[in-house]
Scaffold this active site. Structure first.
Site, PDB file in Angstrom:
ATOM      1  N   GLU A   1      -9.349 -14.287 -22.711  1.00  0.00           N
ATOM      2  CA  GLU A   1      -9.927 -15.326 -23.561  1.00  0.00           C
ATOM      3  C   GLU A   1      -9.087 -15.459 -24.827  1.00  0.00           C
ATOM      4  O   GLU A   1      -9.291 -14.706 -25.788  1.00  0.00           O
ATOM      5  CB  GLU A   1     -11.356 -14.954 -23.949  1.00  0.00           C
TER       6      GLU A   1
ATOM      7  N   HIS B   1     -15.637  -8.612 -26.223  1.00  0.00           N
ATOM      8  CA  HIS B   1     -15.552 -10.050 -26.532  1.00  0.00           C
ATOM      9  C   HIS B   1     -14.942 -10.220 -27.923  1.00  0.00           C
ATOM     10  O   HIS B   1     -15.205  -9.427 -28.829  1.00  0.00           O
ATOM     11  CB  HIS B   1     -16.950 -10.676 -26.470  1.00  0.00           C
TER      12      HIS B   1
ATOM     13  N   GLY C   1     -14.719 -21.645 -28.183  1.00  0.00           N
ATOM     14  CA  GLY C   1     -15.614 -22.487 -28.975  1.00  0.00           C
ATOM     15  C   GLY C   1     -14.902 -23.556 -29.782  1.00  0.00           C
ATOM     16  O   GLY C   1     -15.497 -24.182 -30.656  1.00  0.00           O
TER      17      GLY C   1
ATOM     18  N   GLU D   1     -15.616 -12.040 -30.332  1.00  0.00           N
ATOM     19  CA  GLU D   1     -16.570 -12.096 -31.449  1.00  0.00           C
ATOM     20  C   GLU D   1     -17.014 -10.693 -31.850  1.00  0.00           C
ATOM     21  O   GLU D   1     -17.265 -10.419 -33.020  1.00  0.00           O
ATOM     22  CB  GLU D   1     -17.763 -12.994 -31.069  1.00  0.00           C
TER      23      GLU D   1
ATOM     24  N   ASN E   1     -21.869 -17.194 -20.753  1.00  0.00           N
ATOM     25  CA  ASN E   1     -22.189 -16.351 -21.914  1.00  0.00           C
ATOM     26  C   ASN E   1     -23.018 -17.205 -22.882  1.00  0.00           C
ATOM     27  O   ASN E   1     -22.478 -18.066 -23.566  1.00  0.00           O
ATOM     28  CB  ASN E   1     -20.877 -15.886 -22.566  1.00  0.00           C
ATOM     29  N   TRP E   2     -24.323 -16.941 -22.891  1.00  0.00           N
ATOM     30  CA  TRP E   2     -25.216 -17.771 -23.706  1.00  0.00           C
ATOM     31  C   TRP E   2     -25.166 -17.388 -25.192  1.00  0.00           C
ATOM     32  O   TRP E   2     -25.783 -18.055 -26.022  1.00  0.00           O
ATOM     33  CB  TRP E   2     -26.655 -17.676 -23.188  1.00  0.00           C
ATOM     34  N   LYS E   3     -24.492 -16.297 -25.493  1.00  0.00           N
ATOM     35  CA  LYS E   3     -24.381 -15.828 -26.887  1.00  0.00           C
ATOM     36  C   LYS E   3     -25.771 -15.782 -27.550  1.00  0.00           C
ATOM     37  O   LYS E   3     -26.726 -15.394 -26.894  1.00  0.00           O
ATOM     38  CB  LYS E   3     -23.397 -16.696 -27.666  1.00  0.00           C
TER      39      LYS E   3
ATOM     40  N   GLY F   1     -18.656 -20.174 -22.356  1.00  0.00           N
ATOM     41  CA  GLY F   1     -19.596 -20.110 -23.467  1.00  0.00           C
ATOM     42  C   GLY F   1     -20.394 -21.396 -23.577  1.00  0.00           C
ATOM     43  O   GLY F   1     -21.356 -21.613 -22.842  1.00  0.00           O
ATOM     44  N   GLY F   2     -19.951 -22.297 -24.474  1.00  0.00           N
ATOM     45  CA  GLY F   2     -20.691 -23.526 -24.781  1.00  0.00           C
ATOM     46  C   GLY F   2     -21.173 -24.295 -23.563  1.00  0.00           C
ATOM     47  O   GLY F   2     -22.350 -24.691 -23.495  1.00  0.00           O
TER      48      GLY F   2
HETATM   49  C1  PEP Z   1     -16.821 -17.240 -24.745  1.00  0.00           C
HETATM   50  O1  PEP Z   1     -17.441 -17.063 -25.770  1.00  0.00           O
HETATM   51  O2  PEP Z   1     -16.660 -16.293 -23.965  1.00  0.00           O
HETATM   52  C2  PEP Z   1     -16.271 -18.575 -24.499  1.00  0.00           C
HETATM   53  C3  PEP Z   1     -15.317 -18.682 -23.633  1.00  0.00           C
HETATM   54  O3  PEP Z   1     -16.793 -19.616 -25.230  1.00  0.00           O
HETATM   55  P1  PEP Z   1     -16.446 -21.195 -25.048  1.00  0.00           P
HETATM   56  O4  PEP Z   1     -16.491 -21.487 -23.579  1.00  0.00           O
HETATM   57  O5  PEP Z   1     -17.518 -21.894 -25.815  1.00  0.00           O
HETATM   58  O6  PEP Z   1     -15.091 -21.393 -25.605  1.00  0.00           O
END
Ligand code: PEP
Length: 269
Positions: A181, A108, A187, A110, A11-13, A246-247
């Protein structure tokens, strides 16, 4: 329970910053996969996908297709409104499907916390996505306060319950995946321990099985600070069928190392 083919989704956000950087990240992904193949360490029995910004969905898809890459491109979100119309700023599931994008994330954390997406909105999004023929990764997860209050499992099962009846069982069977999640792990660099993650995944699987026995083999992905150094212990858990990253997905080397951990060929290389 039949073997479930794992998914590793990046997930590049709202990253990276420029079209050139998007192109470079995509190329690095292609190159890293090619290096793995060349070294005989194939990524087998694994679905790989990335979710770039809406702005770059099609260019990333085109670049991957030109390189004959099996990496799929999916959307990070979708409009609650169907079809076309006066919905400034939105992109509908139908528009995504017509452009060749076959899957989207929904729910998600966010989107839930920063955009106020509640069960009503998420039900509409799920229906719009399914009606347009998209597959969906539906995200659930508890906050730290909820976990500390001993309510994690209840909250997560409730998030599933809120949307379960808005789509047909057949679509759950064929077109849905769940991503667990924990909000406090996204994050933050804090990951759920493999034991805690496995315990929640087992509870989600039991919850799905309660709805219908055929849902026992739905892929359930873990997300929340998955990194190359914790991926193997998460991948070793029986009920964890992949990762939403994500990151670490913004670094092609890290992302492919995570993918390796979930590849059933991982012992070979
Ligand atoms: C996400 O945003 O779905 C996620 C899992 O982010 P991260 O891996 O950065 O915690």
């Amino acid at each position: 329970m039949p073997a479930i083919m794992p998914w590793v989704i990046g997930n590049w956000k709202m990253n990276p910053e420029t079209p050139t950087a998007q192109q470079q990240l995509t190329q690095q992904l292609i190159d890293h996969i090619a290096e793995h193949l060349a070294s005989g360490a194939a990524l087998v029995n694994l679905n790989l996908a990335v979710a770039p910004t809406l702005l770059h969905l099609l260019t990333v898809q085109q670049q991957l297709q030109q390189a004959k890459s099996a990496v799929q491109v999916i959307a990070q979100d979708v409009s609650r409104f169907a079809g076309t119309g006066a919905y400034t700023g939105d992109v509908s599931a139908q528009l995504l499907a017509n452009a060749g994008i076959g899957m989207t994330l929904i729910g998600h954390s966010e989107r839930r916390s920063l955009y106020g997406e509640d069960a009503t909105v998420l039900r509409e999004k799920l229906q719009a996505a399914i009606n347009a023929g998209l597959k969906v990764v539906f995200c659930v997860g508890e906050t730290l306060t909820e976990r500390e209050a001993g309510q994690a499992e209840q909250v997560v099962l409730q998030q599933l319950d809120e949307v379960f009846d808005c789509i047909d069982l057949q679509h759950w069977q064929q077109n849905l995946m769940v991503a667990y999640e924990p909000v406090w792990a996204i994050g933050t660099g804090k990951t759920a321990s493999p034991q805690d993650a496995e315990s929640m995944h087992a509870a989600i699987r039991a919850g799905l099985k309660n709805y219908h026995s055929s849902l026992v083999d739905l892929p359930i992905l873990y997300g929340g600070s998955v990194k190359p150094d914790n991926a193997a212990s998460l991948a070793a858990c029986a009920n964890i069928n992949g990762a939403l990253v994500g990151g670490a997905s913004l670094d092609a080397d890290s992302f492919i190392k995570i993918a390796r951990a979930f590849s059933q060929d991982r012992k070979a290389g």
